[in-house]
Design an enzyme around this catalytic site. Structure first.
Site, mmCIF file in Angstrom:
data_model
loop_
_atom_site.group_PDB
_atom_site.id
_atom_site.type_symbol
_atom_site.label_atom_id
_atom_site.label_comp_id
_atom_site.label_asym_id
_atom_site.label_seq_id
_atom_site.Cartn_x
_atom_site.Cartn_y
_atom_site.Cartn_z
ATOM 1 N N ASP A 69 41.122 57.471 21.481
ATOM 2 C CA ASP A 69 41.966 56.945 22.714
ATOM 3 C C ASP A 69 43.084 58.025 22.708
ATOM 4 O O ASP A 69 44.013 56.807 23.598
ATOM 5 C CB ASP A 69 41.740 55.847 23.519
ATOM 6 N N LYS A 104 42.708 64.409 24.339
ATOM 7 C CA LYS A 104 41.406 64.904 24.277
ATOM 8 C C LYS A 104 41.897 66.037 23.069
ATOM 9 O O LYS A 104 40.834 66.532 22.506
ATOM 10 C CB LYS A 104 41.154 65.555 25.136
ATOM 11 N N GLU A 158 37.664 54.297 33.791
ATOM 12 C CA GLU A 158 38.626 53.314 34.268
ATOM 13 C C GLU A 158 39.111 52.527 35.882
ATOM 14 O O GLU A 158 39.892 53.524 36.240
ATOM 15 C CB GLU A 158 40.015 52.864 33.614
ATOM 16 N N ASP A 177 36.245 57.087 23.813
ATOM 17 C CA ASP A 177 36.721 57.608 25.675
ATOM 18 C C ASP A 177 37.171 59.229 26.015
ATOM 19 O O ASP A 177 36.930 59.903 25.381
ATOM 20 C CB ASP A 177 37.690 56.470 25.639
ATOM 21 N N ASN A 178 37.153 59.036 27.209
ATOM 22 C CA ASN A 178 37.448 59.794 28.356
ATOM 23 C C ASN A 178 36.302 61.464 27.790
ATOM 24 O O ASN A 178 36.829 62.526 27.996
ATOM 25 C CB ASN A 178 39.007 59.971 27.844
HETATM 26 C C1 LIG Z 1 47.774 61.102 31.628
HETATM 27 O O1 LIG Z 1 46.283 60.636 32.874
HETATM 28 C C2 LIG Z 1 45.706 60.084 33.125
HETATM 29 C C3 LIG Z 1 44.681 60.280 33.382
HETATM 30 C C4 LIG Z 1 44.007 60.999 34.614
HETATM 31 C C5 LIG Z 1 43.351 60.782 35.289
HETATM 32 C C6 LIG Z 1 41.849 61.021 34.521
HETATM 33 C C7 LIG Z 1 42.039 60.289 33.569
HETATM 34 C C8 LIG Z 1 42.803 60.208 32.645
HETATM 35 C C9 LIG Z 1 43.193 59.941 31.382
HETATM 36 C C10 LIG Z 1 41.752 58.579 31.245
HETATM 37 C C11 LIG Z 1 42.483 58.041 30.321
HETATM 38 O O2 LIG Z 1 41.786 56.823 29.444
HETATM 39 C C12 LIG Z 1 42.878 58.349 29.049
HETATM 40 N N1 LIG Z 1 43.106 57.287 27.407
HETATM 41 C C13 LIG Z 1 43.660 58.073 26.760
HETATM 42 N N2 LIG Z 1 44.399 59.193 26.980
HETATM 43 C C14 LIG Z 1 44.569 59.547 27.788
HETATM 44 O O3 LIG Z 1 45.421 60.826 28.094
HETATM 45 C C15 LIG Z 1 43.951 59.751 28.672
HETATM 46 C C16 LIG Z 1 43.965 59.502 30.516
HETATM 47 MG MG LIG Z 2 40.868 56.493 27.698
#
Ligand SMILES: COCc1ccccc1-c1cc(O)c2[nH]cnc(=O)c2c1
Ligand SMILES: [Mg+2]
Length: 214
Positions: free
Chosen positions: A141, A144, A199, A169-170
């Protein structure tokens, strides 16, 4: 001086959660992120899927790549047996400082070792530094673009054994296409996608569970 979002998240935990009660810490963060400020925790919907996989694996050794504020650290550690250990790697020192306090508020500091630094630097050192041979469960997590290189590095360092479970995740949002292609096409993995949402939003996202076959 202005507070940061992680600092405001920690304040919400200290205000609304009960010390030593991990579930109340998880609930306080989800409330804060749903009603006050979005933050990149795995969240409650994907968190329930993660809980079911953790309970099924019942891991004694866990590696988490990407701590952020410690939400998934607390969520996972609260499900572990008494002798289990969770190592979590966080690159950002400001995030690490907040996560330590969130993990302590939950009363889980004895099960959790938070290590500051880059996963690429630390993965090769884990066995000698922490006396851990292999991991039963790895939660990816962090960033990416590091999912695939870090997975190959864990393989190379012998940190995965037949049956080790990777949960990522993601894999849709932001998306990790090279990692997905690898674990879904490699004969060394049995992979399964759990569809969910990013989330606290309606956007699609999901977790990929991949069992290392050795
Ligand atoms: C900084 O971007 C935030 C964001 C913005 C838009 C969509 C997704 C995310 C996102 C969501 C997550 O669960 C994440 N988990 C771990 N490292 C991440 O960079 C990450 C980014
Ligand atoms: Mg994440």
């Amino acid at each position: 001086t202005q507070s940061t979002r992680p600092q405001r998240l920690l304040s919400a935990v200290q205000k609304n959660a009960t010390r030593g009660n991990p579930r109340s810490v998880v609930r306080a963060i989800d409330e804060f992120c749903r009603h006050k400020e979005w933050a990149m925790n795995v969240g409650d919907e994907k968190g329930c899927i993660l809980d079911s996989i953790v309970s099924e694996v019942n891991p004694v050794t866990v590696l988490e790549l990407g701590t952020y504020c410690g939400y998934s650290t607390v969520r996972i550690a609260s499900l572990l047996p008494p002798n289990a250990k969770l190592i979590t790697l966080e690159f950002n020192p400001d995030f690490a400082a907040i996560a330590r306090q969130v993990i302590a508020w939950a009363g889980l500091q004895d099960k959790v070792q938070l290590v500051e630094g880059s996963s690429g630097d630390w993965i090769p050192k884990i066995q000698e530094q922490f006396g851990i041979n292999t991991f039963d469960l790895v939660f990816l997590d962090h960033w990416k673009d590091r999912y695939l290189p870090d997975t190959k590095l864990m393989e190379k360092c012998g940190l995965l054994r037949k049956g080790s479970v990777l949960v990522a995740d993601n894999v849709i949002c932001p998306g990790t296409p090279d990692y997905l292609e690898y674990v879904r096409s490699s004969p060394c993995y049995k992979s399964q996608y759990f569809i969910s949402h990013l989330e606290y939003t309606k956007a699609e996202d999901g977790l990929e569970k991949s069992v290392f076959l050795g």
